[in-house]
Scaffold this motif. Structure first.
Motif, PDB file in Angstrom:
ATOM      1  N   ARG A  88       8.181  69.913  25.375  1.00 44.74           N
ATOM      2  CA  ARG A  88       9.571  68.924  25.496  1.00 44.74           C
ATOM      3  C   ARG A  88       9.342  67.432  25.128  1.00 44.74           C
ATOM      4  O   ARG A  88       9.878  66.905  24.346  1.00 44.74           O
ATOM      5  N   GLU A  89       8.298  67.150  25.833  1.00 47.65           N
ATOM      6  CA  GLU A  89       7.896  65.476  25.660  1.00 47.65           C
ATOM      7  C   GLU A  89       7.469  65.403  24.237  1.00 47.65           C
ATOM      8  O   GLU A  89       7.814  64.222  23.590  1.00 47.65           O
ATOM      9  N   GLN A  90       6.734  66.157  23.556  1.00 44.11           N
ATOM     10  CA  GLN A  90       6.318  65.946  22.130  1.00 44.11           C
ATOM     11  C   GLN A  90       7.492  66.234  21.017  1.00 44.11           C
ATOM     12  O   GLN A  90       7.571  65.254  20.404  1.00 44.11           O
ATOM     13  N   VAL A  91       8.450  66.937  21.451  1.00 40.58           N
ATOM     14  CA  VAL A  91       9.859  67.165  20.788  1.00 40.58           C
ATOM     15  C   VAL A  91      10.403  65.782  20.748  1.00 40.58           C
ATOM     16  O   VAL A  91      11.041  65.149  19.692  1.00 40.58           O
ATOM     17  N   ALA A  92      10.550  65.189  22.204  1.00 34.46           N
ATOM     18  CA  ALA A  92      11.381  64.060  22.529  1.00 34.46           C
ATOM     19  C   ALA A  92      10.890  62.730  21.536  1.00 34.46           C
ATOM     20  O   ALA A  92      11.616  62.195  21.058  1.00 34.46           O
ATOM     21  N   ALA A  93       9.517  62.859  21.583  1.00 37.42           N
ATOM     22  CA  ALA A  93       8.840  61.673  21.037  1.00 37.42           C
ATOM     23  C   ALA A  93       9.059  61.752  19.492  1.00 37.42           C
ATOM     24  O   ALA A  93       9.053  60.634  19.023  1.00 37.42           O
ATOM     25  N   GLY A  94       8.880  63.021  18.865  1.00 35.54           N
ATOM     26  CA  GLY A  94       8.953  63.108  17.739  1.00 35.54           C
ATOM     27  C   GLY A  94      10.422  62.393  17.184  1.00 35.54           C
ATOM     28  O   GLY A  94      10.751  61.965  16.151  1.00 35.54           O
ATOM     29  N   ILE A  95      11.578  63.172  18.134  1.00 36.22           N
ATOM     30  CA  ILE A  95      12.942  62.661  17.982  1.00 36.22           C
ATOM     31  C   ILE A  95      13.172  61.235  17.727  1.00 36.22           C
ATOM     32  O   ILE A  95      13.712  60.375  16.887  1.00 36.22           O
ATOM     33  N   VAL A  96      12.373  60.457  18.629  1.00 31.72           N
ATOM     34  CA  VAL A  96      12.515  58.964  18.793  1.00 31.72           C
ATOM     35  C   VAL A  96      11.908  58.231  17.586  1.00 31.72           C
ATOM     36  O   VAL A  96      12.432  57.508  17.066  1.00 31.72           O
ATOM     37  N   ALA A  97      10.803  58.864  17.183  1.00 33.14           N
ATOM     38  CA  ALA A  97       9.957  58.263  16.154  1.00 33.14           C
ATOM     39  C   ALA A  97      10.697  58.265  14.837  1.00 33.14           C
ATOM     40  O   ALA A  97      10.722  57.519  13.953  1.00 33.14           O
ATOM     41  N   LEU A  98      11.464  59.726  14.647  1.00 34.06           N
ATOM     42  CA  LEU A  98      12.271  59.743  13.489  1.00 34.06           C
ATOM     43  C   LEU A  98      13.558  58.867  13.520  1.00 34.06           C
ATOM     44  O   LEU A  98      13.927  58.260  12.376  1.00 34.06           O
ATOM     45  N   ALA A  99      14.231  58.672  14.690  1.00 34.99           N
ATOM     46  CA  ALA A  99      15.123  57.610  14.712  1.00 34.99           C
ATOM     47  C   ALA A  99      14.903  56.349  14.200  1.00 34.99           C
ATOM     48  O   ALA A  99      15.423  55.630  13.474  1.00 34.99           O
ATOM     49  N   LEU A 100      13.532  55.653  14.947  1.00 35.58           N
ATOM     50  CA  LEU A 100      13.190  54.635  14.476  1.00 35.58           C
ATOM     51  C   LEU A 100      12.883  54.330  12.943  1.00 35.58           C
ATOM     52  O   LEU A 100      13.026  53.477  12.563  1.00 35.58           O
ATOM     53  N   ALA A 101      12.343  55.483  12.438  1.00 34.36           N
ATOM     54  CA  ALA A 101      12.131  55.501  10.907  1.00 34.36           C
ATOM     55  C   ALA A 101      13.266  55.214  10.119  1.00 34.36           C
ATOM     56  O   ALA A 101      13.332  54.693   9.408  1.00 34.36           O
ATOM     57  N   THR A 102      14.262  56.173  10.613  1.00 26.92           N
ATOM     58  CA  THR A 102      15.221  56.099  10.052  1.00 26.92           C
ATOM     59  C   THR A 102      16.155  54.689  10.191  1.00 26.92           C
ATOM     60  O   THR A 102      16.558  54.278   9.002  1.00 26.92           O
ATOM     61  N   MET A 103      16.056  54.023  11.306  1.00 21.01           N
ATOM     62  CA  MET A 103      16.606  52.743  11.380  1.00 21.01           C
ATOM     63  C   MET A 103      15.995  51.887  10.390  1.00 21.01           C
ATOM     64  O   MET A 103      16.676  50.840   9.801  1.00 21.01           O
ATOM     65  N   LEU A 104      14.440  51.919  10.313  1.00 19.08           N
ATOM     66  CA  LEU A 104      13.997  51.092   9.492  1.00 19.08           C
ATOM     67  C   LEU A 104      14.317  51.192   7.890  1.00 19.08           C
ATOM     68  O   LEU A 104      14.286  50.222   7.313  1.00 19.08           O
ATOM     69  N   VAL A 105      14.503  52.521   7.524  1.00 18.30           N
ATOM     70  CA  VAL A 105      14.432  52.721   6.167  1.00 18.30           C
ATOM     71  C   VAL A 105      16.092  52.300   5.848  1.00 18.30           C
ATOM     72  O   VAL A 105      16.459  51.475   4.752  1.00 18.30           O
ATOM     73  N   GLN A 106      17.038  52.602   6.703  1.00 25.19           N
ATOM     74  CA  GLN A 106      18.320  51.892   6.496  1.00 25.19           C
ATOM     75  C   GLN A 106      18.462  50.216   6.474  1.00 25.19           C
ATOM     76  O   GLN A 106      18.966  49.832   5.658  1.00 25.19           O
ATOM     77  N   ALA A 107      17.375  49.689   7.386  1.00 25.54           N
ATOM     78  CA  ALA A 107      17.506  48.156   7.405  1.00 25.54           C
ATOM     79  C   ALA A 107      16.900  47.646   6.083  1.00 25.54           C
ATOM     80  O   ALA A 107      17.453  46.827   5.439  1.00 25.54           O
ATOM     81  N   ALA A 108      15.816  48.501   5.615  1.00 29.16           N
ATOM     82  CA  ALA A 108      15.149  48.105   4.495  1.00 29.16           C
ATOM     83  C   ALA A 108      16.379  48.392   3.288  1.00 29.16           C
ATOM     84  O   ALA A 108      16.340  47.503   2.259  1.00 29.16           O
ATOM     85  N   THR A 109      16.837  49.509   3.109  1.00 24.96           N
ATOM     86  CA  THR A 109      17.804  49.670   2.301  1.00 24.96           C
ATOM     87  C   THR A 109      18.979  48.585   2.176  1.00 24.96           C
ATOM     88  O   THR A 109      19.403  48.423   1.160  1.00 24.96           O
ATOM     89  N   GLY A 110      19.637  48.356   3.417  1.00 28.84           N
ATOM     90  CA  GLY A 110      20.521  47.356   3.425  1.00 28.84           C
ATOM     91  C   GLY A 110      20.093  46.013   2.937  1.00 28.84           C
ATOM     92  O   GLY A 110      20.799  45.142   2.202  1.00 28.84           O
ATOM     93  N   LEU A 111      18.929  45.692   3.276  1.00 31.26           N
ATOM     94  CA  LEU A 111      18.246  44.347   2.595  1.00 31.26           C
ATOM     95  C   LEU A 111      18.324  44.402   0.988  1.00 31.26           C
ATOM     96  O   LEU A 111      18.412  43.231   0.512  1.00 31.26           O
ATOM     97  N   TRP A 112      17.890  45.299   0.654  1.00 31.96           N
ATOM     98  CA  TRP A 112      17.520  45.611  -0.651  1.00 31.96           C
ATOM     99  C   TRP A 112      18.869  45.503  -1.641  1.00 31.96           C
ATOM    100  O   TRP A 112      19.033  44.784  -2.303  1.00 31.96           O
ATOM    101  N   HIS A 113      19.859  46.121  -0.895  1.00 29.95           N
ATOM    102  CA  HIS A 113      21.281  46.191  -1.589  1.00 29.95           C
ATOM    103  C   HIS A 113      21.777  44.763  -1.597  1.00 29.95           C
ATOM    104  O   HIS A 113      22.506  44.422  -2.588  1.00 29.95           O
ATOM    105  N   ALA A 114      21.386  44.236  -0.548  1.00 29.34           N
ATOM    106  CA  ALA A 114      21.935  42.660  -0.382  1.00 29.34           C
ATOM    107  C   ALA A 114      21.337  41.815  -1.303  1.00 29.34           C
ATOM    108  O   ALA A 114      22.060  40.820  -1.842  1.00 29.34           O
TER     109      ALA A 114
END
Length: 227
Positions: free
Chosen positions: A13-39
């Protein structure tokens, strides 16, 4: 008191939760980078346009400056009067020559000498030096201008002609008393040596006389005269 210590996830359970958090963080970083690039992509035309405008302004300023220097050099080449030519002029032509020299130096000037001119042969205006009155005394090479001329100019230059600067110019010389009196009463004098620097060497009159910058009076033109 110990600080907070991170530990590795335990259990599935903890491993799955940690994976979800890491994926969310990675998604946020990708979205921020994409937004910066578009700007950046959207904004680069404005940045390029601003840079081009600044470059064109700098180039335009440099071109204007170069043209002004060339025009001044051309004017100086045309209006470089040797004393031998000045000595051969008539009294009236001498006045017009002084007017042209003032114009060469950046003054707006007119020849106004005539009967009853009240000791003013040329009147000019400069954006920094104000209003000037020249009294021309064309004479023989060894001729001397005396103190009486200085008295006349002193009595009319400022009260009558509203001059900021009063100058007596001759292709001859001045008596010692005339020079001393003029310097005491702020009446500038240009003798043969100074005239050579002005007319032949191209030294501007305001530089030659070390005229201070001042706020000029407003002027109008009436009946062909600067007033």
């Amino acid at each position: 008191m110990g600080g907070i210590r991170l530990r590795a996830p335990r259990g599935r359970r903890e491993q799955v939760a940690a994976g979800i958090v890491a994926l969310a963080l990675a998604t946020m970083l990708v979205q921020a980078a994409t937004g910066l690039w578009h700007a950046i992509v959207r904004g680069w035309p404005l940045a390029v346009a601003a840079a081009v405008a600044a470059l064109l302004a700098a180039v335009g300023w440099q071109i204007r400056r170069t043209r002004q220097r060339r025009a001044q050099a051309a004017l100086l080449a045309v209006l470089r009067l040797p004393l031998v030519r000045i000595d051969a002029l008539s009294d009236t032509d001498f006045e017009f020559a002084l007017r042209d020299l003032l114009i060469r130096d950046g003054w707006s000037a007119q020849q106004v000498g005539q009967a009853g001119d009240q000791a003013a042969d040329v009147i000019g205006r400069h954006t920094q030096c104000g209003r000037i009155v020249l009294q021309a005394k064309h004479t023989t090479v060894g001729g001397k201008v005396g103190s009486q001329v200085m008295y006349q100019v002193k009595g009319t230059a400022r009260p009558v002609h509203k001059a900021d600067v009063a100058v007596v110019v001759t292709n001859g010389g001045f008596t010692r008393d005339a020079k001393a009196w003029g310097e005491r009463h702020q009446i500038h004098w240009v003798d043969r040596d100074r005239l050579r620097q002005w007319a032949e060497d191209g030294v501007p009159l305001h530089t030659l006389l070390r005229l201070p910058a001042r706020r000029p009076r407003r002027t109008t033109v009436r009946r062909g005269r600067v007033t």
